[in-house]
Enzyme design. Sequence first.
Site, PDB file in Angstrom:
ATOM      1  N   GLU A   1     -11.111  -3.952 -15.584  1.00  0.00           N
ATOM      2  CA  GLU A   1      -9.675  -4.142 -15.416  1.00  0.00           C
ATOM      3  C   GLU A   1      -9.404  -4.374 -13.930  1.00  0.00           C
ATOM      4  OE1 GLU A   1      -7.157  -1.179 -17.221  1.00  0.00           O
ATOM      5  OE2 GLU A   1      -5.641  -1.360 -15.650  1.00  0.00           O
TER       6      GLU A   1
ATOM      7  N   GLU B   1       0.594  -2.789  -9.197  1.00  0.00           N
ATOM      8  CA  GLU B   1       1.305  -1.769  -9.960  1.00  0.00           C
ATOM      9  C   GLU B   1       2.247  -1.043  -9.011  1.00  0.00           C
ATOM     10  OE1 GLU B   1      -1.090   0.260 -13.347  1.00  0.00           O
ATOM     11  OE2 GLU B   1      -2.410   0.158 -11.597  1.00  0.00           O
TER      12      GLU B   1
END
Length: 413
Positions: free
Chosen positions: A163, A168
């Site tokens: 990932e 974020e």
Amino acid sequence: MVSPCPLRRGLFAAALAAALIVSSAGGPAGADPPRPVAAAVAFSDTFDGPAGAPADPAKWQSETGDNVNNHERQYYTSHTANAALDGQGHLVITARRENPAGYQCWYGTCQYTSARLNTAGRFSARYGHVEARMRIPRGQGMWPAFWMLGTDIGQVGWPASGEIDVMENVGHEPSTVHGTIHGPGYSGSGGIGAGYSLPGGQAFADAFHTYAVDWAPGSITWSVDGAVFQRRTPADLGGRTWVFDKPFFLIMNLAVGGYWPGDPDGSTALPQQLVVDSVSVTTADTATGVPVRGPGGKCMDVAGANPANGTPVQLYDCNGTAAQQWTAGADGTLRALGKCLDVTDRGTADGSTVQLWECTGWANQKWTVTAAHDIVDPQADKCLDVTGGSTADGTRLQIWTCTGAADQKWTLG
């Protein structure tokens, strides 16, 4: 603080659907203005379309359901109430405090709806410049993200799939975003990453910002608005497996609540929106590159085909090797062996040499090509030049005041 991002439940169909489009630079001589060196754009979406329309289904699919893994509070829907174009060139992902259809979540009746979109089965890429220009939401409990998963997730599971979190943010950190990698033995709260903060307490929600990674064999480099804030390589993993040299697909979502951001509270104003202006992937795969031919019919060459930072770029007999295959980025970079053509030490003086260096987004890695076949460094307003006008193998390339001479003329392809 790094992102604890266990596998988020959803649709994870694996496919390699990238259709590479390569535009060559150059063209007929004339009075055309300088323009960026031609790009090899693998994916682009600028979200043009009528207000209220969904995202292009040829590029994006909606995931639906809740997410017990992170203890998020939202139910992801496929409705345009949660993800739709605004008619002004944006996709708007909206988190709402509502439950119009009686959705059930891991904790009981769902309290919120939102959206999560991915390109699985529609587009994936292996390496490149991956970026999104976004304006993120604000407020306690908000968790916007732009990220990628390995297309083999259906076969190997997470975190073996890998990932890459390009961006974020958690609402209680309005001035900071995070970039993280997750893989076997370094997943969840053990992911490897770093944060980037705006100066002076500015909030990311106040303006659009560009979040990007430059992803090459054995390295991933993160930037915000062109400012690099971290680079990761297998050396950072302490002997654990690097799982990022394979295709990944794209994901963007707005979560509500969860272990990391915490849940919304009385200070959280809803609805909140993640506004996406554009998403693009520019390939850096040297297999799509072309030679750059210069004085004496010789080629721009990475000395010894060495991808290390600081390797000289020189003139050499054209031989068709990867050291002479150059791919142009939509961001104005010129790339070989997964790295960028770079003016050494950000020099602007005549005689500043050029080298290969990891892509940083800095001005000393930006180039334009003119119809007269000059390759120009706009920061210095100087041309790519062969030192001393020599056409001998191994002659170092440099920048020099543009003269129109033959030792500054280049042809791509």
